[in-house]
Design a protein around this motif. Structure first.
Motif: not given
Length: 364
Positions: A140-142, A144, A166, A168-169, A187, A208, A211, A213
């Protein structure tokens, strides 16, 4: 297509329900659009003759709606499907959902001073890995993609509070359910009005875009002493440990050149080096020389009952570094923050903090 497949590939009972229940049909359309199209292609709904069915924002046709409450996880699953136990799991519609309970077992938290959420990753004990729920979060982060955030306050009800994305991780040290220290994912979730990216606030879009990733590892500089004590011959002195922590704090502070929510979040999550340095320097005592409270009190676990604070306030200094911070008992912290003579006390404490910092560095 109408001649070859008039039911659009659907079982007749499903086709009939969609044709007869327009509210349900709008829910289905909204879910498909959000799952597979972002941004929504221009004229998509018009070409498919769905404009009249979905008048208004697409997200308004999704269920559940933000604010919906349920007594327990089972009640959520009864209505919307999905797993009844896992903290990171999709509902029956396939959209990822995360659950946060104030009772634990995870140390989720709203980041002080802002509405972003530090959400602990999947895995109750042992170092967390990029598997199961954490793997789903990474996808989901990748991409967006927005996910649902459910929250249960102490003695409260499960509430679908907001859509989040998300930004940042990170990784930090935490305590597993087995009571042992472990590395865990954090997360960073930024609330957004809907899963449609066109509605997201500018500050979230900026975060975003910044970020990369990648994993931001906050567990390298500050390693809890109880994790692995080296052989006696290899152990470093308190002064050397203080030097290491101070250097880590200065590295973090030097990277903050802008004022934004992203910087505010990083300041909060990356300040353990400075806090641990000050606790080490204090030797478990309130650092206010005129302390009249309870400078030697301990928590139930035996830890010092101390609060590490920026002498002149973080907003004024902008720096999480030990020479500008001090360890205070709750009574002195209140006096320094809200007391009538707080200005004079802050001036005195700044002198104390700098002097104690220098003295600690010069120890043999």
């Amino acid at each position: 297509m109408d001649d070859v497949n008039p039911l659009a590939g659907l079982p007749k009972q499903d086709y009939d329900r969609l044709a007869e229940d327009l509210e349900f049909a709008a829910w289905v359309v909204g879910n498909l659009v959000v799952r597979f199209f972002d941004p929504i292609p221009a004229r998509l709904l018009e070409v498919l003759h769905l404009e009249e069915l979905t008048v208004g924002p697409i997200a308004s046709y999704l269920r559940p709606l933000p604010g919906e409450q349920y007594q327990h996880r089972g009640a959520v699953a009864d209505v919307y499907g999905g797993n009844r136990v896992l903290g990171i799991t999709p509902l029956a519609d396939g959209l990822l959902t995360v659950y946060s309970d104030d009772k634990g077992p995870y140390a989720d938290q709203r980041i002080p001073g802002m509405d972003w959420i530090a959400y602990t990753g999947d895995g109750l004990s042992g170092h967390q890995t990029l598997s199961s729920g954490n793997r789903a979060m990474a996808k989901y982060q990748e991409r967006r993609k927005a996910l649902r955030y459910w929250h249960k306050p102490h003695r409260g009800r499960w509430t679908f509070e907001t859509w989040t994305v998300i930004v940042q991780r990170r990784r930090r040290w935490g305590c597993g359910q087995d009571g042992l220290q472990r590395r865990e994912f954090v997360w960073i979730l930024a609330p957004v009005p809907s899963p449609i990216s066109d509605t997201w606030p500018r500050e979230v879009i900026e975060a975003l875009n910044q970020d990369d990733g990648q994993l931001h590892d906050d567990s390298i500089d500050v390693i809890p002493a109880e994790v692995a004590l080296p052989p006696k011959s290899e152990r470093i002195s308190a002064r050397q440990r203080y030097e290491q922590l101070t250097a880590a704090a200065h590295r973090t502070a030097s990277g903050r050149t802008r004022s934004s929510k992203l910087v505010q979040m990083e300041r909060y999550l990356r300040s353990p080096a400075a806090r641990e340095a000050v606790i080490l320097r204090s030797n478990g005592h309130c650092e206010n020389p005129s302390c009249m409270g309870h400078p030697l009190d301990r928590t139930d676990s035996g830890a010092p009952l101390l609060e590490v604070d920026h002498v002149n306030g973080l907003a004024r200094t902008g720096q999480d570094v030990p020479e500008l911070m001090i360890a205070l008992c709750p009574n002195c912290h209140a006096l320094k923050t809200r007391g009538r003579e707080r200005s004079a006390l802050q001036r005195d404490l700044l002198v104390v903090a700098r002097a104690r910092h220098q003295d600690f560095l010069e120890r043999q």
